[in-house]
Motif scaffolding. Sequence first.
Motif, PDB file in Angstrom:
ATOM      1  N   ALA A 141       0.805  -1.132  -0.019  1.00  0.00           N
ATOM      2  CA  ALA A 141      -0.026  -0.139  -0.081  1.00  0.00           C
ATOM      3  C   ALA A 141       0.919   1.331  -0.087  1.00  0.00           C
ATOM      4  CB  ALA A 141      -0.806  -0.034   1.305  1.00  0.00           C
ATOM      5  N   VAL A 142       1.911   1.321   0.769  1.00  0.00           N
ATOM      6  CA  VAL A 142       2.831   2.445   0.721  1.00  0.00           C
ATOM      7  C   VAL A 142       3.323   2.601  -0.396  1.00  0.00           C
ATOM      8  CG1 VAL A 142       5.222   3.309   1.892  1.00  0.00           C
ATOM      9  CG2 VAL A 142       3.396   2.227   3.231  1.00  0.00           C
ATOM     10  N   LEU A 143       3.914   1.467  -1.086  1.00  0.00           N
ATOM     11  CA  LEU A 143       4.556   1.736  -2.532  1.00  0.00           C
ATOM     12  C   LEU A 143       3.900   2.035  -3.437  1.00  0.00           C
ATOM     13  CD1 LEU A 143       7.564   1.672  -3.490  1.00  0.00           C
ATOM     14  CD2 LEU A 143       7.318  -0.853  -3.882  1.00  0.00           C
ATOM     15  N   ALA A 144       2.422   1.647  -3.523  1.00  0.00           N
ATOM     16  CA  ALA A 144       1.461   1.906  -4.483  1.00  0.00           C
ATOM     17  C   ALA A 144       1.264   3.327  -4.309  1.00  0.00           C
ATOM     18  CB  ALA A 144       0.216   1.093  -4.261  1.00  0.00           C
ATOM     19  N   GLN A 145       1.143   3.740  -3.348  1.00  0.00           N
ATOM     20  CA  GLN A 145       0.799   5.412  -2.929  1.00  0.00           C
ATOM     21  C   GLN A 145       2.173   6.331  -3.902  1.00  0.00           C
ATOM     22  OE1 GLN A 145      -1.664   7.006  -2.318  1.00  0.00           O
ATOM     23  NE2 GLN A 145      -0.592   8.915  -2.792  1.00  0.00           N
ATOM     24  N   ARG A 146       3.551   5.572  -3.464  1.00  0.00           N
ATOM     25  CA  ARG A 146       4.599   6.413  -3.995  1.00  0.00           C
ATOM     26  C   ARG A 146       4.565   6.174  -5.528  1.00  0.00           C
ATOM     27  NH1 ARG A 146       8.274   5.829   0.274  1.00  0.00           N
ATOM     28  NH2 ARG A 146       6.960   6.510   2.227  1.00  0.00           N
ATOM     29  N   ALA A 147       4.045   5.029  -6.155  1.00  0.00           N
ATOM     30  CA  ALA A 147       4.159   4.752  -7.574  1.00  0.00           C
ATOM     31  C   ALA A 147       3.179   5.948  -8.138  1.00  0.00           C
ATOM     32  CB  ALA A 147       3.602   3.300  -7.954  1.00  0.00           C
ATOM     33  N   ARG A 148       1.957   6.048  -7.505  1.00  0.00           N
ATOM     34  CA  ARG A 148       1.136   7.098  -8.170  1.00  0.00           C
ATOM     35  C   ARG A 148       1.626   8.496  -8.080  1.00  0.00           C
ATOM     36  NH1 ARG A 148      -2.268   3.714  -4.788  1.00  0.00           N
ATOM     37  NH2 ARG A 148      -3.524   2.202  -6.144  1.00  0.00           N
ATOM     38  N   GLN A 149       2.560   8.826  -7.330  1.00  0.00           N
ATOM     39  CA  GLN A 149       3.101   9.867  -7.345  1.00  0.00           C
ATOM     40  C   GLN A 149       4.344  10.117  -7.980  1.00  0.00           C
ATOM     41  OE1 GLN A 149       3.967  10.162  -2.870  1.00  0.00           O
ATOM     42  NE2 GLN A 149       2.043  10.711  -2.118  1.00  0.00           N
ATOM     43  N   GLY A 150       4.769   9.040  -9.052  1.00  0.00           N
ATOM     44  CA  GLY A 150       5.722   8.960  -9.563  1.00  0.00           C
ATOM     45  C   GLY A 150       7.041   8.665  -9.281  1.00  0.00           C
ATOM     46  N   ALA A 151       7.005   7.921  -8.322  1.00  0.00           N
ATOM     47  CA  ALA A 151       8.661   7.250  -7.629  1.00  0.00           C
ATOM     48  C   ALA A 151       9.000   6.315  -8.987  1.00  0.00           C
ATOM     49  CB  ALA A 151       7.961   6.376  -6.436  1.00  0.00           C
ATOM     50  N   PRO A 152      10.296   6.484  -8.751  1.00  0.00           N
ATOM     51  CA  PRO A 152      10.888   5.759 -10.174  1.00  0.00           C
ATOM     52  C   PRO A 152      11.100   4.408  -9.849  1.00  0.00           C
ATOM     53  CG  PRO A 152      12.650   6.729  -8.429  1.00  0.00           C
ATOM     54  CD  PRO A 152      11.237   7.182  -8.030  1.00  0.00           C
TER      55      PRO A 152
ATOM     56  N   ALA B  69      -1.264   4.716 -13.900  1.00  0.00           N
ATOM     57  CA  ALA B  69      -0.879   6.121 -13.616  1.00  0.00           C
ATOM     58  C   ALA B  69      -2.204   7.040 -13.135  1.00  0.00           C
ATOM     59  CB  ALA B  69      -0.487   7.008 -14.969  1.00  0.00           C
ATOM     60  N   ALA B  70      -1.843   8.047 -12.096  1.00  0.00           N
ATOM     61  CA  ALA B  70      -2.802   8.755 -11.758  1.00  0.00           C
ATOM     62  C   ALA B  70      -3.872   9.498 -12.709  1.00  0.00           C
ATOM     63  CB  ALA B  70      -2.230  10.140 -10.976  1.00  0.00           C
ATOM     64  N   THR B  71      -5.196   9.222 -12.292  1.00  0.00           N
ATOM     65  CA  THR B  71      -6.341   9.763 -13.087  1.00  0.00           C
ATOM     66  C   THR B  71      -6.040  10.925 -13.614  1.00  0.00           C
ATOM     67  OG1 THR B  71      -7.695   8.402 -11.755  1.00  0.00           O
ATOM     68  CG2 THR B  71      -8.831  10.109 -13.240  1.00  0.00           C
ATOM     69  N   GLY B  72      -6.161  11.401 -14.807  1.00  0.00           N
ATOM     70  CA  GLY B  72      -5.826  12.781 -15.461  1.00  0.00           C
ATOM     71  C   GLY B  72      -4.509  13.004 -15.947  1.00  0.00           C
TER      72      GLY B  72
END
Length: 263
Positions: free
Chosen positions: A23-34, A132-135
């Motif tokens: 869950a933590v890493l999924a949130q980072r992924a949506r924020q563009g983490a490499p 990727a994040a919506t929009g």
Amino acid sequence: MRIATGDDPFVVEILPETPSTNAVLAQRARQGAPEGLVVVTEHQTAGRGRLDRTWETPLHSALTFSVLLRPPAEQVPAERWPWLPLLAGLAVTTALREEGYAAGVKWPNDVLVAGADGDRKVCGILVERIEAATGSTSGPGPAAVVGIGINTSLTAEELPVPTATSLAIESGGLVDRTAVLRHVLRVLFEHYADWVADSESLRPAYVRASATLGREVRAELPGGGTLVGTATAVDATGRLVVTTPQGDRVVGAGDVVHLRPAR
């Protein structure tokens, strides 16, 4: 806390406690983490497996971490993504074998250790695709979050089920969780690079490491049905081929609730 890893293609972030590293890493992924970010926790309190199964392990008794991968779309189309769980299971199996454990991968990605009284589960894996994040019209595309939980120091009394085991039980000694983490990550990224370059490159190694192929199995299907036969192959998309008296049946990981020995 973040730990630099020299020439390795990953960066490790350690959390004292979290409900779920995925869950933590999924949130980072949506924020563009490499790609290459790894989140490790000392204590996961609400881990998730396939079909939303949950569990909690005692503090410092398991190696629990999630890895962020971003397969390049121009080399890895979406139809190849089902191989990612198998790749992860093979990586853990390979690393544990190199550490001296009699490890094998149960299709699709559970890791077992063979013993005199049968195979016991030492590792579970959950791979999630994060869009990727919506929009969003720029930045990185879909990501894979690969969650891995390895029982390292659980005692026999702490095992969640009788068919589980831990590295400490199997080795009869102390386990260096940091060393195991580094070993697994290095093998994982080696396998990942090979797979990105050639989709068929890992299938022979997976077959050799399999604890399922050649055995009689019973697949419990959604809705209460069962499929019984011999597991004979893994196809190019990572699906299991089961040979029955009525012919070959092919099932994907999403088609099976449980896969167990037929006897």
